[in-house]
Design an enzyme around this catalytic site. Sequence first.
Site, PDB file in Angstrom:
ATOM      1  N   GLY A  72       7.126  20.119   7.604  1.00 20.17           N
ATOM      2  CA  GLY A  72       6.126  18.779   7.650  1.00 20.17           C
ATOM      3  C   GLY A  72       5.170  19.373   8.690  1.00 20.17           C
ATOM      4  CG  LEU A  73       1.880  20.448   7.414  1.00 20.70           C
ATOM      5  CD1 LEU A  73       0.775  20.048   6.738  1.00 20.70           C
ATOM      6  CD2 LEU A  73       1.437  21.997   7.431  1.00 20.70           C
ATOM      7  CG  ASN A  99      -2.151  27.172   6.660  1.00 19.32           C
ATOM      8  OD1 ASN A  99      -1.923  25.908   6.776  1.00 19.32           O
ATOM      9  ND2 ASN A  99      -2.477  27.642   5.405  1.00 19.32           N
ATOM     10  CB  CYS A 130      -1.976  18.189   3.069  1.00 12.18           C
ATOM     11  SG  CYS A 130      -1.922  19.775   3.790  1.00 12.18           S
ATOM     12  N   GLY A 244       7.676  35.025  -2.777  1.00 12.34           N
ATOM     13  CA  GLY A 244       8.559  35.742  -3.180  1.00 12.34           C
ATOM     14  C   GLY A 244       8.485  37.358  -3.330  1.00 12.34           C
ATOM     15  N   GLY A 265       5.830  35.881   3.188  1.00 15.73           N
ATOM     16  CA  GLY A 265       6.170  34.894   3.804  1.00 15.73           C
ATOM     17  C   GLY A 265       7.877  34.944   4.280  1.00 15.73           C
TER      18      GLY A 265
HETATM   19  C1  FMN Z   1       9.358  27.818   6.991  1.00 13.33           C
HETATM   20  C2  FMN Z   1       7.886  27.630   6.153  1.00 13.33           C
HETATM   21  C3  FMN Z   1       6.871  26.873   6.593  1.00 13.33           C
HETATM   22  C4  FMN Z   1       5.513  27.249   6.018  1.00 13.33           C
HETATM   23  N1  FMN Z   1       4.524  26.470   6.399  1.00 13.33           N
HETATM   24  C5  FMN Z   1       3.458  26.593   5.669  1.00 13.33           C
HETATM   25  C6  FMN Z   1       2.179  25.892   6.306  1.00 13.33           C
HETATM   26  O1  FMN Z   1       2.278  25.404   7.553  1.00 13.33           O
HETATM   27  N2  FMN Z   1       0.714  26.139   5.549  1.00 13.33           N
HETATM   28  C7  FMN Z   1       0.789  26.591   4.310  1.00 13.33           C
HETATM   29  O2  FMN Z   1      -0.063  26.873   3.623  1.00 13.33           O
HETATM   30  N3  FMN Z   1       2.109  27.078   3.863  1.00 13.33           N
HETATM   31  C8  FMN Z   1       3.044  26.928   4.617  1.00 13.33           C
HETATM   32  N4  FMN Z   1       4.466  27.731   3.859  1.00 13.33           N
HETATM   33  C9  FMN Z   1       4.307  28.271   2.532  1.00 13.33           C
HETATM   34  C10 FMN Z   1       4.140  29.870   2.550  1.00 13.33           C
HETATM   35  O3  FMN Z   1       2.848  30.250   3.298  1.00 13.33           O
HETATM   36  C11 FMN Z   1       4.157  30.458   1.378  1.00 13.33           C
HETATM   37  O4  FMN Z   1       3.235  29.964   0.513  1.00 13.33           O
HETATM   38  C12 FMN Z   1       5.348  30.270   0.549  1.00 13.33           C
HETATM   39  O5  FMN Z   1       6.407  30.206   1.570  1.00 13.33           O
HETATM   40  C13 FMN Z   1       5.786  31.333  -0.552  1.00 13.33           C
HETATM   41  O6  FMN Z   1       5.736  32.507  -0.144  1.00 13.33           O
HETATM   42  P1  FMN Z   1       6.872  33.272   0.180  1.00 13.33           P
HETATM   43  O7  FMN Z   1       7.788  33.200  -0.927  1.00 13.33           O
HETATM   44  O8  FMN Z   1       6.789  34.620   0.325  1.00 13.33           O
HETATM   45  O9  FMN Z   1       7.691  32.826   1.496  1.00 13.33           O
HETATM   46  C14 FMN Z   1       5.477  27.659   4.798  1.00 13.33           C
HETATM   47  C15 FMN Z   1       6.838  28.342   4.167  1.00 13.33           C
HETATM   48  C16 FMN Z   1       7.773  28.247   4.965  1.00 13.33           C
HETATM   49  C17 FMN Z   1       9.106  29.059   4.125  1.00 13.33           C
END
Ligand code: FMN
Length: 303
Positions: A72-73, A99, A130, A244, A265
Site C-alpha cells: 500500500g505504498l 517511483n 494507483c 518474474g 524485483g
Molecule cells: C513488496 C513489493 C513492493 C512494491 N512496491 C512498488 C511500488 O511502490 N511502486 C511500483 O511501481 N511497483 C511496486 N512493486 C512492483 C514491482 O516494482 C514490480 O513491478 C513487480 O513486482 C513485478 O516484478 P518482479 O516479478 O520482478 O517482482 C512492488 C512489488 C513488491 C513485491
Amino acid sequence: MADLSVNIGELQMKNPVMTASGTFGYGEEFADFIDISRIGGIIVKGTTLHKREGNPYPRMAETPAGMLNAVGLQNKGVHYFVEHIYPRIKDIKTNMIVNVSGSAIEDYMETAAIINELVNIPAIELNISCPNVKQGGMAFGVTAKGAEEVVKAVRSVYKKTLIVKLSPNVTDITEIARAAENGGADSVSLINTLLGMAVDAERRRPVLSTVTGGMSGAAVKPIALRMVWQVAKAVKIPVIGLGGIMNWKDAVEFMLAGASAVQIGTANFIDPAITVKVAEGIDDYLDRHGYKSVKEIIGALEV
Ligand SMILES: Cc1cc2nc3c(=O)[nH]c(=O)nc-3n(C[C@H](O)[C@H](O)[C@H](O)COP(=O)(O)O)c2cc1C
C-alpha cells in the site's frame, strides 16, 4: 567484454539492469551485500506527496513461484524524501530514479515538480496503477484516457526523463502504452503486479488484510514477456521489461522480445546480489554469441 551501455530518454546507463520499485528500498540498504554502483539504475520505493502508513498486516503472502503483496505504498512522503533520504543517496554512482505514485492528478504533478529540482535524480518512474480517488477509485492506468491525462499533466511540470510504469490488469496493454507515449512519456516500463488473491481455508478468511494483492515473481514471467513483446511493437519509445526476472537468461529473453532495459524485483528478496549477477550473465551471453553491444539484441527475436 561487450558494451553493456543503453540509453532510455536522456538517461545513460552503464548496463541495462535496474532494480524494481518497492523491492530494493533506497538502494543503500543493499550496500553491504554488493557494490550498488555496478547496477544500471536503482528505482526507489514508491513516493507520494503525503506520508502513507500502508495497509494493515498481513500484507504479504507466498504463492507457488511468486508472492502477493499489499504494502500500500508505505512511505514518508516527498518532502521527507527531499530532506532526509536524498542527501544520503544522491552521490551513489548509478542512476537513482524515483517511483512516483498519487491518488489525484494534482498529487502526481506536485510530487514530480518537487523531484524535478533534485539535480542527482535524472528520471522518474510514474506508477499509474494507483486508484484515482477523485474519480471513483479506478486506477489511472487502466484506461487510455486516464493514462494519457496523468502523463500529460506530469510532462508539463517534469523536464527530465519520464518513464511510465504500466499496469498489466487491463484488456489491451498496447492501448495504454500508446496513450502514455502520446502523453509525452520517454519510456514505458512493464509490468506492475497482477491482481491476485490468497485464501486461508482453515480460518475461512482471506490471507491478506486487503483481500486482494499484487502478484509478482517467477510465475508472472510469461505474461510479462508477452506484454513486453506486444508493447515493443506498438510504441516507438524504449520499453523497460520486468516481471518474474530471476536470472540473466530471463533478462536476455525480455531484451530479445524488445526491452531496452530490464528491472529486477522479487528476485532481490531471494538473492540481494542478483542484479550484478544478471549484468555479468548478459555480458557472457553477448561474448558467447559474438555481439559487440547489448543494443544488438534489443528486439532481435526472430518470429
Ligand atoms: C513488496 C513489493 C513492493 C512494491 N512496491 C512498488 C511500488 O511502490 N511502486 C511500483 O511501481 N511497483 C511496486 N512493486 C512492483 C514491482 O516494482 C514490480 O513491478 C513487480 O513486482 C513485478 O516484478 P518482479 O516479478 O520482478 O517482482 C512492488 C512489488 C513488491 C513485491
